[in-house]
Design an enzyme around this catalytic site. Structure first.
Site, PDB file in Angstrom:
ATOM      1  N   ASP A 348       0.874  -1.159   0.000  1.00  0.00           N
ATOM      2  CA  ASP A 348       0.000   0.000   0.000  1.00  0.00           C
ATOM      3  C   ASP A 348       0.920   1.220   0.000  1.00  0.00           C
ATOM      4  O   ASP A 348       2.091   1.114   0.382  1.00  0.00           O
ATOM      5  CB  ASP A 348      -0.885  -0.016   1.245  1.00  0.00           C
ATOM      6  CG  ASP A 348      -1.716   1.246   1.383  1.00  0.00           C
ATOM      7  OD1 ASP A 348      -2.376   1.627   0.410  1.00  0.00           O
ATOM      8  OD2 ASP A 348      -1.666   1.860   2.471  1.00  0.00           O
ATOM      9  N   ASP A 533      -7.312  -1.952   3.940  1.00  0.00           N
ATOM     10  CA  ASP A 533      -6.374  -2.990   3.509  1.00  0.00           C
ATOM     11  C   ASP A 533      -6.716  -4.358   4.085  1.00  0.00           C
ATOM     12  O   ASP A 533      -6.094  -5.356   3.710  1.00  0.00           O
ATOM     13  CB  ASP A 533      -4.951  -2.623   3.918  1.00  0.00           C
ATOM     14  CG  ASP A 533      -4.440  -1.383   3.206  1.00  0.00           C
ATOM     15  OD1 ASP A 533      -4.818  -1.192   2.043  1.00  0.00           O
ATOM     16  OD2 ASP A 533      -3.668  -0.616   3.813  1.00  0.00           O
TER      17      ASP A 533
END
Length: 634
Positions: A348, A533
């Site tokens: 990420d 996430d």
């Protein structure tokens, strides 16, 4: 061990059993008169055996009832019963005690709860303001229907998915995309549950029910991905599938083969006298069933993989301990195996490789006086961009706050003849500006005065200090997945040396990308920090969460947590995992080699039970010392 056969082992009962075991050994060694009574001695060791042996035997019995005959529980049970049958009570207890101690510590390392979804559920507001005529009525989101209109005040979280009925508005979308900067959504654009209206009261026409909202879908993805994710099976479990039936068959052959040879001797003629003499030397008293049954039981007891079940977890525990010294938390030994096999690491962006804090990287066309005016105007705003501008450009001599500043939601600010904001603000006012501004990768703030464009300020998400090191030290493919703009992701990827970066992604897009990589046969590790996430952390072969600033949801769902919040620790985690696995393989090879040697000697009545115990203890000690190399290596 499969989940349905996990053993409930109390450390207090194990300690009690260990104390009784030591007392029994001392009494045996001192030839205590009480232990001269075989019934009392048997009862003492039987009671000592129950706390550690009963869970294993029960587990093995369940597996037999379900048609599973290859687990270590079954072998341990047979060996313990065999030891009792031949009067080796202390050995029966020792076999189970060593096994239970190893299993207890292994379970403590692996059995970490990561199903906590409270933080995600909290992002679903428990109320929604239904617009009815000229008033609003408080309702539960479940009571709102598709087509209804709801109102969300500035600072409140959107409870349901829908389309924006109000004018363009700015939203904090971090819960869904992880994007650090607020996103402007135009009228009629889609607004998702979990977003926060940052600067104005808005109205939304509901397009999905509460059960189908964005947050609900993320929650479902986490649950679904967790179910699809198979934990890495440790070598000892695979080995037991071959080892257990092989040992049982060999033990049976220890009894059967001499019996068959005795039949051959009885029917042999003189021409076979040489062979008969060899067999006679092996069985000088002929075939005695009780003698060979005793050897078979000794063989079974010797075959118990105590050294394996102790040395293997010890290797993983040492690896977990070494990692913890570097601020890396493995939630179980199986994740050491998993990350050692990873060939693709996906990051990420915001909060993982970057700090999420913006800073000015460039100004163009603006004089010092112009910049001072921009800072004064921005002091009237609480927008993250405004705060970044002030932090980067403000000086001790410029603390003035402009007055009569108009906030144009989603566009920028106006003070008299000054305009400060997005290129869309200049478009709205019909002010020409360089076309190249639309291709700028970073976030831009444009400035106009008296109807003319005069310059711009460029801001970028700042990289973490070790971001470049993190990528350089990872010996695997690396990619970036982010909810930020594609141009911003491209800039970050280029800065740190990542070849593939994908932006403008929602959680479901990230899930699809990970699924695609896995379908290609990749072993994928995903590194993230946000609630958004959680689905990909759960779906990846290894989920790695940034623990210092990461959300509770990400930390609970991940398999590995980087407590220091440094992306460079990902490479360190892979290095420790590979070194740990090498040492564990060494322990396995040595333990099996010694075990096979003692088993063969036991068949020929050369090795006694206590010789086997000594061999096991020696192997375990050497395995411990070998495992400690992980901890002492710098």
């Amino acid at each position: 061990m499969e989940e349905e056969h996990e053993m409930e082992m109390s450390p207090k009962l194990i300690i009690l059993s260990a104390i009784m075991f030591v007392v029994g050994l001392v009494a045996d060694g001192l030839d205590a008169s009480l232990f001269n009574n075989e019934i009392i001695r048997l009862a003492w060791y039987a009671i000592t055996f129950i706390p550690v042996g009963a869970p294993v035997i029960i587990c093995g019995a369940k597996e037999v009832m379900e048609g599973e005959f290859t687990s270590e529980h079954i072998l341990m049970g047979i060996a313990a019963i065999g030891a009792f049958a031949i009067g080796e009570y202390p050995e029966a207890v020792a076999v189970m005690m060593l096994y239970c101690i190893g299993e207890y510590f292994q379970d403590k390392a692996v059995d970490r709860a990561r199903d906590n979804i409270k933080s995600l559920a909290a992002l679903r507001p428990d109320k929604a303001m239904l617009v009815s005529g000229d008033k609003t009525i408080e309702k539960r989101p479940e009571e709102i229907n598709v087509g209804d209109t709801i109102e969300v005040k500035a600072g409140e979280r959107v409870p349901l998915d829908g389309n924006l009925l109000s004018a363009d508005a700015s939203f904090n979308t971090a819960a869904l995309t992880g994007e650090s900067m607020p996103r402007v959504i135009e009228k009629s654009g889609e607004v998702l549950a979990g977003m926060i209206s940052t600067d104005s009261t808005i109205r939304i026409k509901v397009s999905r029910t509460a059960g189908d909202s964005a947050i609900s879908r993320i929650l479902k993805m986490v649950e679904s991905a967790s179910e699809r994710k198979a934990p890495t099976e440790l070598f000892v479990s695979k080995f037991a599938h071959v080892y257990t039936p092989t040992v049982v068959i060999l033990a049976a052959m220890v009894v059967l083969i001499p019996w068959l040879l005795s039949l051959f001797m009885a029917n042999a003629d003189c021409s076979e006298s040489y062979l008969v003499s060899i067999l006679t030397s092996i069985m000088p008293h002929g075939y005695v069933f009780s003698e060979w049954l005793h050897r078979a039981l000794v063989f079974l007891v010797i075959s118990c993989p105590c050294a394996l079940v102790i040395s293997i977890p010890l290797g993983y525990f040492a690896g977990i301990g070494a990692a913890s010294r570097h601020g890396i938390l493995f939630k179980g030994g199986n994740y050491i195996d998993a990350i050692a096999n990873v060939d693709t690491v996906v990051f990420d962006k915001t909060g993982t490789l970057s700090t999420g804090e913006f800073a000015v990287v460039k100004t163009e066309g603006l004089s010092e006086e112009d910049i001072n005016m921009v800072v004064s105007i921005e002091r009237t705003s609480n927008h993250p961009i405004a705060k970044a501008l002030i932090k980067s450009l403000a000086s001790d001599d410029n603390k003035e706050v402009a007055i009569d500043v108009k906030d144009i939601a989603g566009y920028g600010l106006q003070k008299g003849e000054w305009l400060v904001g997005t290129t869309r603000l200049l478009d709205k006012r019909g002010i020409a500006y360089p076309e190249s501004l639309n291709a700028v990768e970073n976030t831009t703030v444009v400035v106009a005065r008296s109807g003319k464009y005069i310059g711009m300020i460029s801001l970028a998400d700042t990289l973490k200090e070790d971001a470049k090191t993190a990528i350089a030290n990872i010996n695997a493919n690396t990619e970036i997945l982010s909810g930020d703009r594609q141009s911003t992701v491209d800039y970050i990827a280029r800065e740190i040396g990542v070849s593939c970066g994908y932006g403008d992604l929602l959680p479901q897009d990230k899930v699809s990308h990970i699924e695609k990589l896995k379908a290609e046969g990749r072993k994928v590790a995903f590194v993230g920090d946000g609630i958004n996430d959680a689905p990909v952390l759960a779906l990846s072969d290894v989920g790695i969460a940034m623990g210092a600033i990461g959300s509770d949801m990400a930390i609970e769902t991940a398999d590995i947590v980087i407590e220091t919040d440094q992306p460079s620790k990902v490479a360190k985690a892979i290095e420790i995992a590979k070194r740990t696995r090498t040492i564990v393989v060494q322990n396995i090879a040595f333990a099996i080699g010694v075990k096979l040697l003692v088993m063969v000697l036991g068949i020929f009545d050369i090795a006694s039970l206590w010789a086997a115990v000594f061999a096991d203890t020696g192997v375990t000690l050497l395995a411990v010392l070998n495992s400690m190399r992980i901890l002492i290596k710098k």
